[in-house]
Design a protein around this motif. Structure first.
Motif, PDB file in Angstrom:
ATOM      1  N   ASP A 190      45.390  41.560 -21.940  1.00  0.00           N
ATOM      2  CA  ASP A 190      44.473  40.049 -22.422  1.00  0.00           C
ATOM      3  C   ASP A 190      43.298  40.079 -22.464  1.00  0.00           C
ATOM      4  O   ASP A 190      42.603  40.907 -21.658  1.00  0.00           O
ATOM      5  N   CYS A 191      42.522  39.223 -23.133  1.00  0.00           N
ATOM      6  CA  CYS A 191      41.141  38.891 -23.260  1.00  0.00           C
ATOM      7  C   CYS A 191      40.618  37.980 -21.852  1.00  0.00           C
ATOM      8  O   CYS A 191      39.509  38.624 -21.614  1.00  0.00           O
TER       9      CYS A 191
ATOM     10  N   CYS B 127      38.445  39.138 -27.664  1.00  0.00           N
ATOM     11  CA  CYS B 127      38.095  38.942 -29.075  1.00  0.00           C
ATOM     12  C   CYS B 127      37.605  37.595 -29.410  1.00  0.00           C
ATOM     13  O   CYS B 127      37.883  36.597 -28.664  1.00  0.00           O
TER      14      CYS B 127
ATOM     15  N   CYS C 106      45.715  33.029 -27.549  1.00  0.00           N
ATOM     16  CA  CYS C 106      46.024  34.652 -28.204  1.00  0.00           C
ATOM     17  C   CYS C 106      45.677  34.629 -29.877  1.00  0.00           C
ATOM     18  O   CYS C 106      46.553  33.802 -30.208  1.00  0.00           O
ATOM     19  N   LEU C 107      44.878  35.576 -29.926  1.00  0.00           N
ATOM     20  CA  LEU C 107      44.323  35.762 -31.435  1.00  0.00           C
ATOM     21  C   LEU C 107      45.101  36.837 -32.102  1.00  0.00           C
ATOM     22  O   LEU C 107      44.880  37.100 -33.205  1.00  0.00           O
ATOM     23  N   ASP C 108      45.915  37.639 -31.378  1.00  0.00           N
ATOM     24  CA  ASP C 108      47.052  38.472 -31.887  1.00  0.00           C
ATOM     25  C   ASP C 108      46.391  39.822 -32.114  1.00  0.00           C
ATOM     26  O   ASP C 108      46.512  40.601 -32.822  1.00  0.00           O
ATOM     27  N   ARG C 109      44.964  39.916 -31.656  1.00  0.00           N
ATOM     28  CA  ARG C 109      44.321  41.399 -31.582  1.00  0.00           C
ATOM     29  C   ARG C 109      43.945  41.868 -30.292  1.00  0.00           C
ATOM     30  O   ARG C 109      42.877  42.328 -29.972  1.00  0.00           O
ATOM     31  N   CYS C 110      45.046  41.700 -29.166  1.00  0.00           N
ATOM     32  CA  CYS C 110      44.891  41.793 -27.917  1.00  0.00           C
ATOM     33  C   CYS C 110      43.980  43.169 -27.567  1.00  0.00           C
ATOM     34  O   CYS C 110      43.253  43.330 -26.773  1.00  0.00           O
TER      35      CYS C 110
ATOM     36  N   ASN D 122      43.476  34.061 -23.758  1.00  0.00           N
ATOM     37  CA  ASN D 122      44.730  34.128 -22.979  1.00  0.00           C
ATOM     38  C   ASN D 122      44.763  35.201 -22.122  1.00  0.00           C
ATOM     39  O   ASN D 122      43.928  35.899 -21.695  1.00  0.00           O
TER      40      ASN D 122
ATOM     41  N   ARG E 169      47.740  37.333 -19.483  1.00  0.00           N
ATOM     42  CA  ARG E 169      48.971  37.398 -19.283  1.00  0.00           C
ATOM     43  C   ARG E 169      49.095  38.360 -18.055  1.00  0.00           C
ATOM     44  O   ARG E 169      48.193  38.539 -17.543  1.00  0.00           O
TER      45      ARG E 169
ATOM     46  N   CYS F 228      39.049  33.829 -27.686  1.00  0.00           N
ATOM     47  CA  CYS F 228      40.510  34.036 -27.035  1.00  0.00           C
ATOM     48  C   CYS F 228      40.368  33.968 -25.427  1.00  0.00           C
ATOM     49  O   CYS F 228      39.285  34.749 -24.822  1.00  0.00           O
TER      50      CYS F 228
HETATM   51  S1  FES Z   1      45.095  38.155 -25.812  1.00  0.00           S
HETATM   52 FE1  FES Z   1      43.168  37.890 -26.711  1.00  0.00          FE
HETATM   53  S2  FES Z   1      43.638  38.361 -28.695  1.00  0.00           S
HETATM   54 FE2  FES Z   1      45.782  38.450 -27.570  1.00  0.00          FE
END
Ligand code: FES
Length: 114
Positions: A32-33, A73, A64-68, A22, A24, A20
């Motif tokens: 965020d990652c 991640c 984003c893999l939705d496990r922020c 992503n 924010r 990830c």
């Molecule tokens: S920001 Fe990395 S999983 Fe959502």
């Protein structure tokens, strides 16, 4: 009816690592990652795959893999195993234990169902 697994094409990549990347705005409730260092670790992991000569292995940036909250991640396919990719050392361990040896870096695996 349906498609048999034996009809599937051979995997193009034997191991596909999605990291990830992503980002924010600061202060976002989920975090965020990228702000936890995922981009540098991803770049390091990509370079290490080349240096180690690991064939059939691809490291890609993901959104984003939705496990922020559990990040930074990464998820590895085709196994579908998730990791907290929190350092260069962890990246090295995942490449050695998971990718090369087919094992698991259990201390960095994300918990099931969260
Ligand atoms: S920001 Fe990395 S999983 Fe959502």
């Amino acid at each position: 009816m349906g498609t048999r697994l034996s009809d599937d094409p051979k995997l193009y990549f034997e191991t596909h690592v999605f990291v990830c990347g992503n980002r924010r705005p600061p202060g976002h409730e989920r975090g965020d990652c990228a702000s936890k260092g995922s981009e540098k670790i991803r770049d390091y992991m990509k370079a290490r795959v080349k240096e180690l000569g690991l064939k059939g292995v691809r490291v890609n940036q993901a959104g984003c893999l939705d496990r922020c909250e559990l990040g930074p991640c990464a998820v590895i396919y085709p196994e579908g195993v998730w990791y907290r990719l929190d350092s260069f050392e962890t990246a090295d361990k995942i490449l050695e234990l998971h990718v090369r040896q087919g094992g698991r870096l259990t201390e960095n695996m994300l918990p099931e169902g969260k």
